[in-house]
Motif scaffolding. Structure first.
Motif, short mmCIF file in Angstrom:
data_model
loop_
_atom_site.label_atom_id
_atom_site.label_comp_id
_atom_site.label_asym_id
_atom_site.label_seq_id
_atom_site.Cartn_x
_atom_site.Cartn_y
_atom_site.Cartn_z
N LYS A 37 0.81 -1.23 0.00
CA LYS A 37 0.00 0.00 0.00
C LYS A 37 0.84 1.27 0.00
CE LYS A 37 -4.05 -1.95 2.23
NZ LYS A 37 -5.02 -1.81 3.31
N GLY A 38 2.14 1.15 0.25
CA GLY A 38 2.99 2.33 0.36
C GLY A 38 2.76 3.09 1.65
N PHE A 39 2.21 2.41 2.65
CA PHE A 39 1.87 3.03 3.93
C PHE A 39 3.01 2.83 4.92
CE2 PHE A 39 0.18 2.45 8.25
CZ PHE A 39 -0.55 3.60 8.41
N GLN A 40 3.35 3.90 5.66
CA GLN A 40 4.36 3.83 6.72
C GLN A 40 3.81 4.55 7.95
OE1 GLN A 40 8.46 4.79 5.48
NE2 GLN A 40 7.56 5.09 3.45
N SER A 41 4.17 4.05 9.13
CA SER A 41 3.69 4.71 10.34
C SER A 41 4.60 4.42 11.52
CB SER A 41 2.27 4.28 10.68
OG SER A 41 2.24 2.93 11.12
N TYR A 42 4.47 5.28 12.50
CA TYR A 42 5.05 5.09 13.83
C TYR A 42 3.95 5.29 14.85
CZ TYR A 42 9.84 5.87 12.09
OH TYR A 42 11.04 5.80 11.43
N PHE A 43 4.00 4.53 15.92
CA PHE A 43 3.22 4.84 17.11
C PHE A 43 4.18 5.46 18.11
CE2 PHE A 43 -0.11 2.01 15.59
CZ PHE A 43 -1.24 2.65 16.06
N LEU A 44 3.82 6.62 18.62
CA LEU A 44 4.61 7.30 19.64
C LEU A 44 3.87 7.15 20.97
CD1 LEU A 44 5.44 10.62 17.76
CD2 LEU A 44 6.67 8.45 17.72
N SER A 45 4.55 6.68 21.98
CA SER A 45 3.95 6.48 23.30
C SER A 45 4.43 7.58 24.24
CB SER A 45 4.35 5.12 23.86
OG SER A 45 3.85 4.09 23.03
N PHE A 46 3.51 8.00 25.13
CA PHE A 46 3.81 9.04 26.10
C PHE A 46 3.68 8.47 27.50
CE2 PHE A 46 2.46 10.99 22.21
CZ PHE A 46 3.40 11.98 22.02
N GLU A 47 4.28 9.16 28.45
CA GLU A 47 4.31 8.72 29.85
C GLU A 47 2.93 8.36 30.39
OE1 GLU A 47 5.67 10.50 34.19
OE2 GLU A 47 6.22 11.57 32.37
N SER A 48 1.90 9.09 29.96
CA SER A 48 0.55 8.87 30.45
C SER A 48 -0.07 7.57 29.93
CB SER A 48 -0.36 10.03 30.03
OG SER A 48 -0.52 10.01 28.61
N GLY A 49 0.53 6.99 28.90
CA GLY A 49 -0.05 5.83 28.24
C GLY A 49 -0.72 6.17 26.92
N ALA A 50 -0.98 7.45 26.69
CA ALA A 50 -1.57 7.88 25.42
C ALA A 50 -0.58 7.64 24.29
CB ALA A 50 -1.93 9.37 25.49
N ARG A 51 -1.13 7.43 23.09
CA ARG A 51 -0.27 7.22 21.93
C ARG A 51 -0.73 8.10 20.77
NH1 ARG A 51 0.68 1.32 20.20
NH2 ARG A 51 -1.56 1.38 19.84
N LEU A 52 0.22 8.43 19.93
CA LEU A 52 0.00 9.23 18.74
C LEU A 52 0.51 8.41 17.57
CD1 LEU A 52 -0.83 12.02 17.57
CD2 LEU A 52 1.50 12.78 18.03
N GLU A 53 -0.33 8.20 16.56
CA GLU A 53 0.09 7.47 15.37
C GLU A 53 0.39 8.49 14.28
OE1 GLU A 53 -1.25 3.81 12.44
OE2 GLU A 53 -2.78 4.82 13.64
N LEU A 54 1.61 8.46 13.76
CA LEU A 54 2.00 9.30 12.63
C LEU A 54 2.03 8.42 11.40
CD1 LEU A 54 4.97 11.22 14.31
CD2 LEU A 54 2.55 11.88 14.20
N MET A 55 1.34 8.85 10.34
CA MET A 55 1.17 8.01 9.16
C MET A 55 1.50 8.79 7.89
SD MET A 55 -2.60 6.47 10.17
CE MET A 55 -3.37 8.00 9.69
N THR A 56 2.03 8.07 6.89
CA THR A 56 2.27 8.67 5.59
C THR A 56 1.96 7.65 4.50
OG1 THR A 56 3.82 10.03 4.30
CG2 THR A 56 4.74 8.09 5.38
N MET A 57 1.46 8.18 3.37
CA MET A 57 1.16 7.34 2.22
C MET A 57 0.93 8.26 1.04
SD MET A 57 -1.70 4.29 1.86
CE MET A 57 -3.13 5.35 1.98
N GLU A 58 1.42 7.88 -0.12
CA GLU A 58 1.18 8.66 -1.34
C GLU A 58 -0.32 8.80 -1.58
OE1 GLU A 58 3.27 10.18 -3.63
OE2 GLU A 58 4.88 9.80 -2.19
N GLY A 59 -0.72 9.94 -2.10
CA GLY A 59 -2.10 10.14 -2.51
C GLY A 59 -3.01 10.72 -1.46
N ILE A 60 -2.52 10.93 -0.24
CA ILE A 60 -3.35 11.55 0.79
C ILE A 60 -3.31 13.07 0.56
CG2 ILE A 60 -3.68 11.92 3.27
CD1 ILE A 60 -4.21 9.04 2.36
N PRO A 61 -4.45 13.69 0.30
CA PRO A 61 -4.43 15.12 0.00
C PRO A 61 -4.09 15.96 1.23
CG PRO A 61 -6.69 14.33 0.14
CD PRO A 61 -5.79 13.13 0.28
N GLY A 62 -3.50 17.11 0.97
CA GLY A 62 -3.17 18.04 2.05
C GLY A 62 -4.43 18.67 2.63
N ASN A 63 -4.31 19.20 3.84
CA ASN A 63 -5.40 19.90 4.50
C ASN A 63 -5.49 21.30 3.90
OD1 ASN A 63 -7.15 21.21 6.23
ND2 ASN A 63 -6.20 20.41 8.09
#
Length: 136
Positions: A37-63
């Protein structure tokens, strides 16, 4: 029930990962890459247990919304909590010195927070905040 994670599409995956590691002590997982799919991501974990997923893939339009000068319906910011007003001030100084704009604050809000607002490298709004109590 907990909020498990929030996800952000980006064209600057490594830069955004480095930002959250450097300024918010995020701990990244190993990069996930779906070659089909050409998809790449990271999950970032924080001290509180919350996580942030950063994702990239061709074809996703800009905001196309102006996320700096205007606000829009939908998710508008991520808030990071610290323990003291001094920590809020310190983080504002640190991010401003690194070239990130301070959009507002640090200031006391009417709902009991001391906070400032800034932007990450993709212009996602962030708040750094703590609860405050007035001296009696």
């Amino acid at each position: 029930m907990i909020l498990e994670h929030v996800a952000i599409w980006t064209n600057r995956l490594e830069e955004l990962k480095s930002f959250y590691i450097a300024y918010f002590q995020a701990i990244p997982n190993k990069k996930y890459h779906n070659e089909q799919k050409g998809f790449q991501s990271y999950f970032l974990s924080f001290e509180s247990g919350a996580r942030l997923e950063l994702m990239t893939m061709e074809g996703i339009p800009g905001n196309e919304n102006d996320t700096v000068e205007k606000q829009h319906q939908g998710i508008i910011h991520l808030a990071f909590g610290v323990a003291t007003m001094q920590e809020v001030d310190k983080k504002a100084i640190e991010l401003q010195a690194a070239g990130f704009p301070i959009l507002s604050g640090p200031r006391k809000t009417g709902d009991g927070y001391y906070e400032f607002e800034t932007l990450d490298p993709d212009n996602n709004r962030l708040e750094v905040t703590t609860l405050f109590t007035e001296a009696v």
